[in-house]
Write a protein that holds these residues in place. Structure first.
Motif, mmCIF file in Angstrom:
data_model
loop_
_atom_site.group_PDB
_atom_site.id
_atom_site.type_symbol
_atom_site.label_atom_id
_atom_site.label_comp_id
_atom_site.label_asym_id
_atom_site.label_seq_id
_atom_site.Cartn_x
_atom_site.Cartn_y
_atom_site.Cartn_z
ATOM 1 N N PHE A 411 -98.498 39.002 25.128
ATOM 2 C CA PHE A 411 -98.441 40.000 26.182
ATOM 3 C C PHE A 411 -99.797 40.690 26.329
ATOM 4 C CE2 PHE A 411 -94.124 39.563 24.699
ATOM 5 C CZ PHE A 411 -93.392 39.536 25.877
ATOM 6 N N LEU A 412 -100.120 41.008 27.558
ATOM 7 C CA LEU A 412 -101.301 41.801 27.848
ATOM 8 C C LEU A 412 -100.843 43.234 28.126
ATOM 9 C CD1 LEU A 412 -104.342 42.047 28.596
ATOM 10 C CD2 LEU A 412 -103.637 41.639 30.960
ATOM 11 N N ARG A 413 -101.312 44.165 27.337
ATOM 12 C CA ARG A 413 -101.001 45.574 27.599
ATOM 13 C C ARG A 413 -102.011 46.112 28.614
ATOM 14 N NH1 ARG A 413 -97.163 48.155 24.980
ATOM 15 N NH2 ARG A 413 -96.334 47.274 23.056
ATOM 16 N N TRP A 414 -101.525 46.812 29.635
ATOM 17 C CA TRP A 414 -102.407 47.299 30.691
ATOM 18 C C TRP A 414 -101.928 48.652 31.193
ATOM 19 C CZ3 TRP A 414 -100.568 47.970 35.760
ATOM 20 C CH2 TRP A 414 -99.303 47.450 36.015
ATOM 21 N N LYS A 415 -102.841 49.372 31.859
ATOM 22 C CA LYS A 415 -102.544 50.664 32.465
ATOM 23 C C LYS A 415 -102.982 50.636 33.920
ATOM 24 C CE LYS A 415 -103.171 53.372 28.212
ATOM 25 N NZ LYS A 415 -103.849 54.551 27.625
ATOM 26 N N ARG A 416 -102.323 51.456 34.728
ATOM 27 C CA ARG A 416 -102.688 51.517 36.135
ATOM 28 C C ARG A 416 -103.989 52.277 36.347
ATOM 29 N NH1 ARG A 416 -97.282 53.466 39.112
ATOM 30 N NH2 ARG A 416 -97.349 54.987 37.420
ATOM 31 N N SER A 417 -104.276 53.200 35.450
ATOM 32 C CA SER A 417 -105.539 53.931 35.522
ATOM 33 C C SER A 417 -105.947 54.323 34.111
ATOM 34 C CB SER A 417 -105.403 55.181 36.399
ATOM 35 O OG SER A 417 -104.463 56.079 35.848
ATOM 36 N N GLU A 418 -107.206 54.661 33.930
ATOM 37 C CA GLU A 418 -107.724 54.949 32.588
ATOM 38 C C GLU A 418 -107.023 56.154 31.965
ATOM 39 O OE1 GLU A 418 -112.022 55.721 30.377
ATOM 40 O OE2 GLU A 418 -111.929 55.237 32.507
ATOM 41 N N GLY A 419 -106.635 57.125 32.797
ATOM 42 C CA GLY A 419 -105.999 58.319 32.262
ATOM 43 C C GLY A 419 -104.491 58.225 32.161
ATOM 44 N N ASP A 420 -103.906 57.071 32.496
ATOM 45 C CA ASP A 420 -102.448 56.910 32.457
ATOM 46 C C ASP A 420 -101.973 56.949 31.011
ATOM 47 O OD1 ASP A 420 -99.841 56.375 32.946
ATOM 48 O OD2 ASP A 420 -100.185 54.592 34.167
ATOM 49 N N SER A 421 -100.979 57.803 30.726
ATOM 50 C CA SER A 421 -100.480 57.931 29.356
ATOM 51 C C SER A 421 -99.593 56.764 28.961
ATOM 52 C CB SER A 421 -99.693 59.238 29.205
ATOM 53 O OG SER A 421 -98.607 59.275 30.112
ATOM 54 N N GLY A 422 -98.941 56.132 29.921
ATOM 55 C CA GLY A 422 -98.055 55.009 29.618
ATOM 56 C C GLY A 422 -98.758 53.678 29.841
ATOM 57 N N SER A 423 -98.268 52.648 29.171
ATOM 58 C CA SER A 423 -98.822 51.311 29.355
ATOM 59 C C SER A 423 -97.689 50.338 29.636
ATOM 60 C CB SER A 423 -99.599 50.866 28.113
ATOM 61 O OG SER A 423 -98.743 50.789 26.983
ATOM 62 N N TYR A 424 -98.042 49.173 30.139
ATOM 63 C CA TYR A 424 -97.065 48.156 30.526
ATOM 64 C C TYR A 424 -97.442 46.834 29.860
ATOM 65 C CZ TYR A 424 -96.490 51.756 34.077
ATOM 66 O OH TYR A 424 -96.323 52.957 34.711
ATOM 67 N N ARG A 425 -96.478 45.939 29.762
ATOM 68 C CA ARG A 425 -96.725 44.637 29.126
ATOM 69 C C ARG A 425 -96.508 43.529 30.146
ATOM 70 N NH1 ARG A 425 -93.581 43.356 23.921
ATOM 71 N NH2 ARG A 425 -91.807 43.912 25.221
ATOM 72 N N ALA A 426 -97.514 42.700 30.309
ATOM 73 C CA ALA A 426 -97.412 41.536 31.183
ATOM 74 C C ALA A 426 -97.413 40.281 30.313
ATOM 75 C CB ALA A 426 -98.582 41.494 32.164
ATOM 76 N N PRO A 427 -96.384 39.433 30.404
ATOM 77 C CA PRO A 427 -96.352 38.218 29.582
ATOM 78 C C PRO A 427 -97.442 37.239 29.994
ATOM 79 C CG PRO A 427 -94.541 38.221 31.151
ATOM 80 C CD PRO A 427 -95.184 39.569 31.241
ATOM 81 N N LEU A 428 -97.929 36.483 29.011
ATOM 82 C CA LEU A 428 -98.946 35.460 29.250
ATOM 83 C C LEU A 428 -98.258 34.106 29.192
ATOM 84 C CD1 LEU A 428 -101.681 36.914 26.888
ATOM 85 C CD2 LEU A 428 -101.498 37.211 29.353
ATOM 86 N N PRO A 429 -97.825 33.561 30.335
ATOM 87 C CA PRO A 429 -97.077 32.306 30.322
ATOM 88 C C PRO A 429 -97.981 31.110 30.064
ATOM 89 C CG PRO A 429 -97.384 33.046 32.564
ATOM 90 C CD PRO A 429 -97.954 34.119 31.678
ATOM 91 N N VAL A 430 -97.406 30.087 29.439
ATOM 92 C CA VAL A 430 -98.110 28.822 29.229
ATOM 93 C C VAL A 430 -98.069 28.040 30.529
ATOM 94 C CG1 VAL A 430 -98.097 26.654 27.974
ATOM 95 C CG2 VAL A 430 -97.532 28.757 26.798
ATOM 96 N N LEU A 431 -99.236 27.589 31.015
ATOM 97 C CA LEU A 431 -99.285 26.798 32.238
ATOM 98 C C LEU A 431 -98.997 25.342 31.911
ATOM 99 C CD1 LEU A 431 -102.405 28.451 33.880
ATOM 100 C CD2 LEU A 431 -100.002 29.106 34.029
ATOM 101 N N THR A 432 -98.816 24.533 32.946
ATOM 102 C CA THR A 432 -98.319 23.178 32.721
ATOM 103 C C THR A 432 -99.407 22.146 32.482
ATOM 104 O OG1 THR A 432 -98.276 22.878 35.111
ATOM 105 C CG2 THR A 432 -96.242 23.604 34.058
#
Length: 472
Positions: A411-432
């Motif tokens: 997973f890639l952890r990311w934020k919408r802005s530098e000051g955002d207190s929360g973060s989100y997880r985007a899965p890194l799928p295996v391509l074909t």
């Protein structure tokens, strides 16, 4: 009637030259202020939303005063501004005014959502100062409707709360049973849900806290509790009008407020994701193309490829050798899944969390050598989840021609802005395509996965420190 009674319907068929046929049927006659519950009367709940009663006008007048005191327009203009930020402030002001009524919580009858209950109308709430969760919900729904806003009443087991639209929209149907549809509207910042029992708290609870509490009822962890939403706007379109009041209307004073109202909410931040921005008609060809792209690609937080959450629609795997396993999969090798919880390797033993993880990791490493991938679930739970995944993937492919089944290596952890207190997880799928399996590494350009550190944790390629997030 003030109370329910048991009555009787009698049907008599008379035919010349034949004996009369009579049929009787017992029927429960409800009091005029009694709602029969979702099992029988879900579609007429809107009849108990009374936007035209004088007590509702008092709430709106108090809301207008609060807006003006804070430097905003006191107009109750609904969606006329076309600005969701204005609707947010208007909804927050009505909430703040309602917190100043000094209401006291009253316990509803057991199973009220299924069997129904007697409902206090706004005038009775004003005189008694009492409200169940459904009473407070219908009171707020009436105030929002009187201000020109679209609302919905949300039900879970043993509870009711209200939702209001920030855009001039509705669910498109009178009864919406799908919690995912409601949650998507929440995530897109088009709809907000409010925990109405917080109207009775002292000191007064703010609008934003009520929104967060209402949102929690619709979380994935509690989605099994959700029953349905009743859309008041669609009910009005179906000609379900408010019940007429037969009381002699008395003047309602607006001078005294029983409690100190909550402060107005802060201006709403609609976020930075394109999918969360209000849709405006573009004036250029390039603008139209960009809007088509936004509509084709879900770039809001409802997209699980941008904002992944743990649900029963995912199966976690513990894989000590990510790159080696990927190579074996690319070469056509198949693996069986091992239900780690059934191995009972750590149950009943006095072990620290680190020791338990080390034991499970050793088991996973041994299983991988034997062509198995460890799953931290019981066999029954694992089988149920895999079956659901299989059926959904087949259905999505048959109906939409799109593959929705992914194998992710982190997973890639990311934020919408530098000051955002929360973060989100985007899965890194295996391509074909073999040889083109990429993963972000820090802030640099992408690198092939097989060049990343081989570690039981995927922190090297996913920025996720969890040791149990490797292969999913």
């Amino acid at each position: 009637m003030d109370e329910a009674e048991i009555g009787q319907l009698e049907f008599r068929l008379s035919v010349k030259g034949a004996e009369d046929v009579t049929f009787t049927h017992r029927i429960e006659m409800l009091a005029r202020d009694e709602w029969g519950g979702l099992a029988e009367m879900d579609n007429i709940l809107a009849a108990f939303v009374s936007p035209n009663q004088p007590f509702v006008a008092r709430i709106l007048k108090d809301a207008a005063r609060l807006l003006e005191a804070a430097g905003h327009s006191g107009s109750l203009d609904g969606y006329q501004s076309g600005d969701p930020l204005r609707v947010w402030m208007l909804a927050g002001a009505i909430w703040s005014a309602a917190t100043g009524l000094g209401l006291t919580y009253a316990v509803p009858p057991a199973s009220f959502e299924r069997l129904g209950q007697k409902i206090r109308d706004p005038e009775r709430i004003a005189s008694e100062g009492l409200a169940t969760c459904l009473d407070g919900t219908l009171l707020l729904a009436a105030a929002y409707e009187a201000a020109g806003l679209n609302t919905a009443v949300l039900f879970s087991h043993g509870h009711a709360w209200v939702g209001v639209w920030l855009f001039q929209k509705d669910f498109g149907r009178l009864v919406e049973p799908d919690v995912v549809t409601v949650r998507k509207a929440l995530v897109a910042r088009e709809f907000v849900a409010l925990e109405t029992t917080l109207l009775t708290k002292r000191p007064a609870i703010g609008f934003e806290e009520a929104v967060q509490a209402g949102r929690d009822h619709l979380s994935e962890a509690r989605e099994a509790e959700f029953i349905q939403a009743v859309d008041i706007n669609r009910a009005r379109a179906a000609r379900i009008r408010p019940l007429a009041s037969h009381r002699i209307q008395e003047a309602v004073t607006t001078e005294d407020i029983a409690a100190t109202p909550a402060a107005l909410p802060r201006p709403l931040d609609l976020g930075l994701l394109p999918g969360e921005l209000a849709d405006e008609t573009p004036s250029t060809a390039l603008g139209r193309i960009e809007r088509w792209q936004r509509k084709l690609l879900d770039l809001s937080l409802a997209n699980r490829l941008l904002n992944f959450r743990e649900t029963r629609g995912a199966v976690a795997m513990i894989c000590p050798d990510i790159s080696g396993t990927e190579d074996r999969l690319a070469n056509g090798e198949t693996f069986r899944l091992l239900a780690l919880k059934d191995e009972n390797a750590v149950s009943g033993r006095d072990l620290s969390a680190d020791e338990a993880r080390r034991i499970e990791l050793d088991l996973a490493r041994d299983a991988l050598a034997r062509g198995q991938i460890a799953v931290p679930l019981t066999s029954r739970d694992m089988t149920n989840r895999l079956t659901e995944l299989y059926r959904k993937a087949r259905s999505d492919m048959a109906e939409g021609g799109t593959n929705t089944l992914f194998l992710a290596v982190g997973f890639l952890r990311w934020k919408r802005s530098e000051g955002d207190s929360g973060s989100y997880r985007a899965p890194l799928p295996v391509l074909t395509k073999r040889g083109h399996y990429w993963a972000p590494k820090g802030g640099q350009s992408c690198v092939p996965i097989d060049r990343l550190p081989r570690s039981p944790s995927l922190s090297g390629c996913s920025s996720d420190p969890s040791p149990r997030s490797p292969l999913r």
